[in-house]
Design an enzyme around this catalytic site. Sequence first.
Site, short mmCIF file in Angstrom:
data_model
loop_
_atom_site.label_atom_id
_atom_site.label_comp_id
_atom_site.label_asym_id
_atom_site.label_seq_id
_atom_site.Cartn_x
_atom_site.Cartn_y
_atom_site.Cartn_z
N CYS A 2 55.60 40.84 47.38
CA CYS A 2 57.01 41.03 47.64
C CYS A 2 57.40 40.14 48.82
CB CYS A 2 57.41 42.46 47.96
SG CYS A 2 57.10 43.60 46.64
N ARG A 27 55.40 35.15 46.30
CA ARG A 27 54.91 36.47 46.73
C ARG A 27 55.17 37.55 45.70
NH1 ARG A 27 54.22 36.80 52.59
NH2 ARG A 27 54.17 39.03 52.26
N TRP A 74 57.07 42.34 43.55
CA TRP A 74 55.82 42.47 42.78
C TRP A 74 55.65 43.98 42.63
CZ3 TRP A 74 51.02 44.79 43.48
CH2 TRP A 74 50.03 44.41 42.56
N ASN A 98 58.63 45.93 51.44
CA ASN A 98 57.36 45.37 50.99
C ASN A 98 56.29 46.37 51.42
OD1 ASN A 98 55.19 43.81 50.39
ND2 ASN A 98 55.54 42.30 52.02
N GLY A 99 55.47 46.86 50.48
CA GLY A 99 54.43 47.84 50.84
C GLY A 99 54.48 49.04 49.92
N GLU A 478 33.86 31.92 40.30
CA GLU A 478 35.16 31.33 40.61
C GLU A 478 35.77 30.66 39.37
OE1 GLU A 478 37.27 31.64 42.78
OE2 GLU A 478 38.50 29.85 42.79
N LYS A 482 39.33 31.71 37.65
CA LYS A 482 40.43 30.76 37.44
C LYS A 482 40.90 30.79 35.99
CE LYS A 482 41.39 30.21 40.74
NZ LYS A 482 40.91 30.34 42.07
N GLU A 485 42.76 34.18 35.16
CA GLU A 485 44.06 34.41 35.79
C GLU A 485 45.14 33.44 35.31
OE1 GLU A 485 42.95 32.51 40.15
OE2 GLU A 485 44.58 33.95 40.05
N HIS A 501 19.84 40.93 30.24
CA HIS A 501 19.87 42.35 30.59
C HIS A 501 21.13 43.04 30.06
CE1 HIS A 501 16.29 41.78 32.91
NE2 HIS A 501 16.85 40.76 33.51
N LYS A 601 50.99 35.60 45.30
CA LYS A 601 50.14 34.79 46.17
C LYS A 601 49.59 35.57 47.36
CE LYS A 601 48.41 30.81 47.42
NZ LYS A 601 47.23 30.39 46.64
C1 F6R Z 1 42.63 33.68 42.92
C2 F6R Z 1 43.26 34.00 44.19
C3 F6R Z 1 43.03 35.35 44.76
C4 F6R Z 1 42.96 35.29 46.30
C5 F6R Z 1 42.88 36.71 46.88
C6 F6R Z 1 42.75 36.69 48.38
O1 F6R Z 1 42.92 32.38 42.51
O2 F6R Z 1 43.97 33.21 44.75
O3 F6R Z 1 41.90 35.95 44.22
O4 F6R Z 1 41.84 34.55 46.67
O5 F6R Z 1 44.04 37.40 46.52
O6 F6R Z 1 43.82 36.04 48.98
P1 F6R Z 1 43.70 35.47 50.44
O7 F6R Z 1 42.74 34.34 50.41
O8 F6R Z 1 45.09 35.02 50.79
O9 F6R Z 1 43.21 36.58 51.31
#
Ligand code: F6R
Length: 606
Positions: A2, A27, A74, A98-99, A478, A482, A485, A501, A601
């Site tokens: 948010c 956000r 969000w 926000n929260g 990772e 990617k 998501e 396993h 984000k």
């Molecule tokens: C995935 C991604 C998230 C962030 C996670 C932590 O591509 O971006 O998994 O890595 O939300 O965010 P930060 O690094 O801002 O603490």
Amino acid sequence: MCGIIGISSNKSVSSSILNSLKKLEYRGYDSAGLATLSDGVINEVKSEGRVDSLEKNFDLKNLKGNIGIGHVRWATHGIPNSVNAHPHSSHNVSVVHNGIIENSTTLKKSLISKGHNFKSQTDTEVIVHLITENLRSSELELAITKTLKQLQGSFALGIVFKDIPDLIVGARRGSPLAVGYGPNENYLGSDSYALKSMTNKVTYLDDGEFCIVKKDQVLFFNEQGKKINKKILELSSNEANYDKGDFKHFMAKEIEEQPTTIKTGIKEYVDNLNKDISIFNFPWNIDEINSITLIGCGTAYHSCLMAKYWLEELTSLEVSIDIASEFRYRRNKFKKDTLYIFVSQSGETADTYAALDLCNKNKMKTCAVVNVIESSIARDSNFVLPIHCGPEIGVASTKAFLGQILVLYILILKISSLRKEIDKDQYHEKIKDLKALPSLIEKTLLHDNDIQAISSTFNDAKGSMFLGRGFSYPIALEGALKLKELSYIHAEGYPAGEMKHGPLALIEEGMPVVVLAPRDKYYKKTISNMQEVIARGAKVLLITNKSDNEVVSENIWETIEVENTNDDLLPFLLTIPLQKLAYYSALKKGYDIDKPRNLAKSVTVE
Ligand code: F6R
């Protein structure tokens, strides 16, 4: 998670609020809204979907008012629709939040019994009615103090009042909030990114504090409602970085920026003259540290896992890693000789911040590896190692991941050298290799057409797996994150040796499996595991590094060879094709690459 903006000005604010909301959209982007005050009326407009929809649905340019608040959402409580979008308003109060308010159900019951009517399914609406209720018996500052005391949970708030039309109230507990100062106007913002286009002078609220923002004055108060003084900080600003340039998406731009990310990191931390690593002002004697715990979420957690492998290889320190949302509620045994490292791009992730706060309360040594140096995690850690990769706007983390693992690797090399666990020649050799890394990344980025072609197979599949051992295992995780998501394809990252396993049961004819098998000490073992999945019908994309020796295995579907470097640094190169695979896969599906569904984000709720 948010985004909040508030502006108190001597001119109309709706266009500026709208511009800020566009900046804040990373956000949260399931709905957006704003409220302005004019002629004794709260003008509230809100819309499901992106800020664009809000702009299309309303004539915002003609929305009058020199004071206003805006929000991108969000969803936490209540589905994403225009009713649940913020602001939420009563006849005289309008709030953006926000929260999460944890006691909203109890508060709502009591407010309904007092005659308050609720329109939405959100927890936020209780704040509106609580303030409305408290204003019946108290002046503004006391009503705010009382309200904040009644709320449990986390919040950043922006509040405007029909009957007090010259001010915005901001309040913070657990979710970040900043005040910005401009000419004949002042601002409230959930992060400095939203404020940067208007000002570089900001004050961050601390937990429990609230503020009153007028066009020509800002007042700050503590939890008890007592006036306090706060410092004004100057932000470094670089607007150019907030632009997509010629790229279709921020993510594409950020992937291509990675040679610069690494170059900048090396420039910051490697002393060319003395062929040494300089970590200035490290506040502890290295002998005081006998173990390291690294904490993060999502991609940042994968950086922690990467660091664990390097720490174990290059030092004899005890190492543990943790997912922040787990760490914060476990019974941890805090040890004075442990260094706690918090890894976060945004520096605002609620779980990571809570884990840091817990360590600070237990008087532990805390270090932040962050991108946003003005962030809460950076400000509240004993020591900060910035990753210097510039703003990362794409929701999926790319260059920040490489920046994080670079800084962690540099720190680990330095620790290893200080503890005399690496001999001088080897240390210098590794620094030399590090300096060659940006150009190797540049070359690896050229694998573009082949990855584009390969991505179609992933899009047609039910699911996929990413396998690696040792240094390649965090990268497999990772890569899977990617892909899932961005292209919403089920993807699992696994240690290659673990398949037999259980997960091997998932392999069926034609399932795409990415095998990361650089020619390091795990190579032969990984190749054997690869054969096991090929034997069961998997279509294997092998990612390895260049070598004179051919890969000894039959029936590999596709192979990508990244450049060659020492084993420690191969993870940097292996990451690149996986980022591109996810990008092209989502591109072909026509998904919103910079804003994947259900995500945001900066994850400032737990
Ligand atoms: C995935 C991604 C998230 C962030 C996670 C932590 O591509 O971006 O998994 O890595 O939300 O965010 P930060 O690094 O801002 O603490």
